[in-house]
Design a protein around this motif. Structure first.
Motif, PDB file in Angstrom:
ATOM      1  N   VAL A 174       0.860  -1.188   0.000  1.00  0.00           N
ATOM      2  CA  VAL A 174       0.000   0.000   0.000  1.00  0.00           C
ATOM      3  C   VAL A 174       0.893   1.233   0.000  1.00  0.00           C
ATOM      4  O   VAL A 174       1.796   1.349   0.825  1.00  0.00           O
ATOM      5  CB  VAL A 174      -0.919   0.040   1.252  1.00  0.00           C
ATOM      6  CG1 VAL A 174      -1.778   1.294   1.255  1.00  0.00           C
ATOM      7  CG2 VAL A 174      -1.792  -1.207   1.322  1.00  0.00           C
ATOM      8  N   LEU A 175       0.650   2.126  -0.937  1.00  0.00           N
ATOM      9  CA  LEU A 175       1.354   3.407  -0.984  1.00  0.00           C
ATOM     10  C   LEU A 175       0.313   4.495  -0.762  1.00  0.00           C
ATOM     11  O   LEU A 175      -0.673   4.574  -1.492  1.00  0.00           O
ATOM     12  CB  LEU A 175       2.045   3.599  -2.336  1.00  0.00           C
ATOM     13  CG  LEU A 175       2.705   4.964  -2.574  1.00  0.00           C
ATOM     14  CD1 LEU A 175       3.850   5.198  -1.586  1.00  0.00           C
ATOM     15  CD2 LEU A 175       3.195   5.078  -4.006  1.00  0.00           C
ATOM     16  N   VAL A 176       0.523   5.314   0.268  1.00  0.00           N
ATOM     17  CA  VAL A 176      -0.388   6.409   0.572  1.00  0.00           C
ATOM     18  C   VAL A 176       0.332   7.719   0.265  1.00  0.00           C
ATOM     19  O   VAL A 176       1.454   7.941   0.733  1.00  0.00           O
ATOM     20  CB  VAL A 176      -0.826   6.382   2.057  1.00  0.00           C
ATOM     21  CG1 VAL A 176      -1.788   7.529   2.354  1.00  0.00           C
ATOM     22  CG2 VAL A 176      -1.457   5.041   2.404  1.00  0.00           C
ATOM     23  N   LEU A 177      -0.318   8.555  -0.522  1.00  0.00           N
ATOM     24  CA  LEU A 177       0.260   9.843  -0.920  1.00  0.00           C
ATOM     25  C   LEU A 177      -0.655  10.986  -0.523  1.00  0.00           C
ATOM     26  O   LEU A 177      -1.879  10.823  -0.527  1.00  0.00           O
ATOM     27  CB  LEU A 177       0.422   9.908  -2.445  1.00  0.00           C
ATOM     28  CG  LEU A 177       1.293   8.886  -3.127  1.00  0.00           C
ATOM     29  CD1 LEU A 177       1.105   8.990  -4.629  1.00  0.00           C
ATOM     30  CD2 LEU A 177       2.730   9.123  -2.773  1.00  0.00           C
ATOM     31  N   ASP A 178      -0.068  12.133  -0.259  1.00  0.00           N
ATOM     32  CA  ASP A 178      -0.855  13.359  -0.142  1.00  0.00           C
ATOM     33  C   ASP A 178      -0.796  14.017  -1.518  1.00  0.00           C
ATOM     34  O   ASP A 178      -0.098  15.011  -1.736  1.00  0.00           O
ATOM     35  CB  ASP A 178      -0.288  14.270   0.940  1.00  0.00           C
ATOM     36  CG  ASP A 178      -1.201  15.451   1.240  1.00  0.00           C
ATOM     37  OD1 ASP A 178      -2.103  15.735   0.412  1.00  0.00           O
ATOM     38  OD2 ASP A 178      -1.010  16.099   2.276  1.00  0.00           O
ATOM     39  N   ASN A 191       3.513  17.841 -15.881  1.00  0.00           N
ATOM     40  CA  ASN A 191       4.819  17.169 -15.878  1.00  0.00           C
ATOM     41  C   ASN A 191       5.443  17.209 -14.483  1.00  0.00           C
ATOM     42  O   ASN A 191       6.003  16.214 -14.016  1.00  0.00           O
ATOM     43  CB  ASN A 191       5.767  17.796 -16.908  1.00  0.00           C
ATOM     44  CG  ASN A 191       5.689  17.118 -18.250  1.00  0.00           C
ATOM     45  OD1 ASN A 191       5.582  15.902 -18.339  1.00  0.00           O
ATOM     46  ND2 ASN A 191       5.732  17.899 -19.308  1.00  0.00           N
ATOM     47  N   ALA A 192       5.325  18.342 -13.803  1.00  0.00           N
ATOM     48  CA  ALA A 192       5.845  18.453 -12.436  1.00  0.00           C
ATOM     49  C   ALA A 192       5.086  17.509 -11.504  1.00  0.00           C
ATOM     50  O   ALA A 192       5.682  16.841 -10.645  1.00  0.00           O
ATOM     51  CB  ALA A 192       5.739  19.896 -11.945  1.00  0.00           C
ATOM     52  N   ALA A 193       3.762  17.427 -11.680  1.00  0.00           N
ATOM     53  CA  ALA A 193       2.942  16.538 -10.850  1.00  0.00           C
ATOM     54  C   ALA A 193       3.314  15.079 -11.099  1.00  0.00           C
ATOM     55  O   ALA A 193       3.427  14.284 -10.160  1.00  0.00           O
ATOM     56  CB  ALA A 193       1.461  16.768 -11.133  1.00  0.00           C
ATOM     57  N   PHE A 194       3.529  14.714 -12.360  1.00  0.00           N
ATOM     58  CA  PHE A 194       3.924  13.362 -12.693  1.00  0.00           C
ATOM     59  C   PHE A 194       5.259  13.024 -12.020  1.00  0.00           C
ATOM     60  O   PHE A 194       5.411  11.937 -11.438  1.00  0.00           O
ATOM     61  CB  PHE A 194       4.031  13.189 -14.211  1.00  0.00           C
ATOM     62  CG  PHE A 194       4.365  11.780 -14.634  1.00  0.00           C
ATOM     63  CD1 PHE A 194       3.367  10.839 -14.805  1.00  0.00           C
ATOM     64  CD2 PHE A 194       5.681  11.394 -14.837  1.00  0.00           C
ATOM     65  CE1 PHE A 194       3.657   9.550 -15.170  1.00  0.00           C
ATOM     66  CE2 PHE A 194       5.993  10.105 -15.202  1.00  0.00           C
ATOM     67  CZ  PHE A 194       4.979   9.165 -15.375  1.00  0.00           C
ATOM     68  N   THR A 195       6.205  13.946 -12.082  1.00  0.00           N
ATOM     69  CA  THR A 195       7.520  13.742 -11.454  1.00  0.00           C
ATOM     70  C   THR A 195       7.385  13.532  -9.951  1.00  0.00           C
ATOM     71  O   THR A 195       8.018  12.640  -9.376  1.00  0.00           O
ATOM     72  CB  THR A 195       8.450  14.937 -11.743  1.00  0.00           C
ATOM     73  OG1 THR A 195       8.628  15.037 -13.162  1.00  0.00           O
ATOM     74  CG2 THR A 195       9.800  14.775 -11.068  1.00  0.00           C
ATOM     75  N   ALA A 196       6.534  14.335  -9.311  1.00  0.00           N
ATOM     76  CA  ALA A 196       6.327  14.194  -7.862  1.00  0.00           C
ATOM     77  C   ALA A 196       5.819  12.804  -7.521  1.00  0.00           C
ATOM     78  O   ALA A 196       6.305  12.158  -6.586  1.00  0.00           O
ATOM     79  CB  ALA A 196       5.353  15.266  -7.365  1.00  0.00           C
ATOM     80  N   GLY A 197       4.848  12.321  -8.270  1.00  0.00           N
ATOM     81  CA  GLY A 197       4.319  10.984  -8.028  1.00  0.00           C
ATOM     82  C   GLY A 197       5.315   9.899  -8.368  1.00  0.00           C
ATOM     83  O   GLY A 197       5.490   8.930  -7.614  1.00  0.00           O
ATOM     84  N   LYS A 254      -5.734  20.555  -9.171  1.00  0.00           N
ATOM     85  CA  LYS A 254      -6.370  19.611 -10.090  1.00  0.00           C
ATOM     86  C   LYS A 254      -5.388  18.599 -10.679  1.00  0.00           C
ATOM     87  O   LYS A 254      -5.804  17.646 -11.325  1.00  0.00           O
ATOM     88  CB  LYS A 254      -7.079  20.365 -11.212  1.00  0.00           C
ATOM     89  CG  LYS A 254      -8.294  21.105 -10.712  1.00  0.00           C
ATOM     90  CD  LYS A 254      -9.077  21.707 -11.843  1.00  0.00           C
ATOM     91  CE  LYS A 254     -10.331  22.352 -11.283  1.00  0.00           C
ATOM     92  NZ  LYS A 254     -11.312  22.616 -12.299  1.00  0.00           N
ATOM     93  N   ALA A 255      -4.099  18.791 -10.457  1.00  0.00           N
ATOM     94  CA  ALA A 255      -3.094  17.856 -10.977  1.00  0.00           C
ATOM     95  C   ALA A 255      -2.850  16.680 -10.031  1.00  0.00           C
ATOM     96  O   ALA A 255      -1.955  15.863 -10.270  1.00  0.00           O
ATOM     97  CB  ALA A 255      -1.788  18.581 -11.270  1.00  0.00           C
ATOM     98  N   ALA A 256      -3.650  16.546  -8.975  1.00  0.00           N
ATOM     99  CA  ALA A 256      -3.481  15.416  -8.045  1.00  0.00           C
ATOM    100  C   ALA A 256      -3.625  14.085  -8.784  1.00  0.00           C
ATOM    101  O   ALA A 256      -2.938  13.113  -8.455  1.00  0.00           O
ATOM    102  CB  ALA A 256      -4.496  15.511  -6.909  1.00  0.00           C
ATOM    103  N   ASN A 257      -4.492  14.046  -9.796  1.00  0.00           N
ATOM    104  CA  ASN A 257      -4.662  12.814 -10.567  1.00  0.00           C
ATOM    105  C   ASN A 257      -3.354  12.405 -11.255  1.00  0.00           C
ATOM    106  O   ASN A 257      -3.025  11.221 -11.342  1.00  0.00           O
ATOM    107  CB  ASN A 257      -5.787  12.954 -11.590  1.00  0.00           C
ATOM    108  CG  ASN A 257      -5.563  14.066 -12.603  1.00  0.00           C
ATOM    109  OD1 ASN A 257      -4.796  15.004 -12.381  1.00  0.00           O
ATOM    110  ND2 ASN A 257      -6.264  13.986 -13.712  1.00  0.00           N
ATOM    111  N   ALA A 268       0.202  18.236  -5.612  1.00  0.00           N
ATOM    112  CA  ALA A 268      -0.294  18.949  -6.792  1.00  0.00           C
ATOM    113  C   ALA A 268      -0.313  20.459  -6.555  1.00  0.00           C
ATOM    114  O   ALA A 268       0.067  21.240  -7.440  1.00  0.00           O
ATOM    115  CB  ALA A 268      -1.686  18.442  -7.157  1.00  0.00           C
ATOM    116  N   ILE A 269      -0.729  20.867  -5.366  1.00  0.00           N
ATOM    117  CA  ILE A 269      -0.738  22.296  -5.023  1.00  0.00           C
ATOM    118  C   ILE A 269       0.680  22.846  -5.107  1.00  0.00           C
ATOM    119  O   ILE A 269       0.911  23.926  -5.667  1.00  0.00           O
ATOM    120  CB  ILE A 269      -1.371  22.520  -3.629  1.00  0.00           C
ATOM    121  CG1 ILE A 269      -2.874  22.240  -3.696  1.00  0.00           C
ATOM    122  CG2 ILE A 269      -1.093  23.930  -3.122  1.00  0.00           C
ATOM    123  CD1 ILE A 269      -3.566  22.142  -2.348  1.00  0.00           C
TER     124      ILE A 269
END
Length: 193
Positions: free
Chosen positions: A128-132, A182-188, A144-147, A137-138
């Motif tokens: 299980v991986l839990v992310l904020d 792209n930044a959101a993807f990198t974070a995830g 809206k980039a949380a997805n 995204a903020i």
């Protein structure tokens, strides 16, 4: 030979589950997967459940995933992760956004939001991986980039190179939002390294 992968994406209306599934499908097709996708909207515009089933393989005949058959559950909201957990196969992975979005019965006082969802899931699933994802995204410039944060975290679980994911994002997301996504993807993507 492309290993078949069944992915259950679950969230509520407005969280971007369908956009995430379209990016996933584009990336998978780019590396030769046959892709079938099914979307279920339950009062999505009012914060109701949204479920997208995505099946990848050499040849996929049906978009539907049976209970106990999903390799990955990508949950955009905690309660949705718990609601659809029975679809995960033994040894599967659950990636959860720790966000809570209260459904109408909870808001109306007719039901209570479970207090220990993450603990319940961890008691049943080893990986299980839990992310904020919302906060990440903020920090990237748009809630809206949380997805896409969640999509990035899941990308590590699939045999698709990072640059293919980036190309799929560029082909799916409007150009004015590409830098943030792209930044959101990198974070995830980096959350699982």
């Amino acid at each position: 030979m492309l290993k078949p992968v069944d992915i259950f994406m679950v969230g509520v209306g407005g969280q971007g589950t369908i956009l995430a599934s379209k990016v996933l499908a584009a990336a998978a097709r780019a590396v030769g997967y046959d892709v079938k996708m099914s979307e279920i909207h339950g009062m999505a515009q009012r914060g109701g459940s949204v479920v997208t089933q995505v099946r990848l393989g050499e040849k996929v005949h049906s978009p539907l995933i049976s209970e106990g058959e999903a390799d990955v559950i990508l949950a955009f909201e905690q309660l949705e992760a718990l609601r659809w957990l029975s679809y995960l196969k033994p040894g599967g992975i659950v990636i959860i956004n720790n966000q809570k979005i209260y459904p109408v019965p909870v808001l109306a006082g007719a039901a209570e939001y479970p207090a220990d969802i993450i603990e319940q899931i961890k008691g049943k699933v080893n990986d299980v991986l839990v992310l904020d994802a919302l906060q990440q995204a903020i920090q990237c410039g748009n809630a809206k980039a949380a997805n896409v944060v969640l999509l990035g975290a899941m990308a590590r679980e699939l045999p698709i190179k990072e640059e293919i994911w980036r190309e799929a994002l560029a082909a799916t997301v409007p150009p004015k939002f590409l830098e943030i996504n792209n930044a959101a993807f990198t974070a995830g993507y980096n959350s699982r390294s």
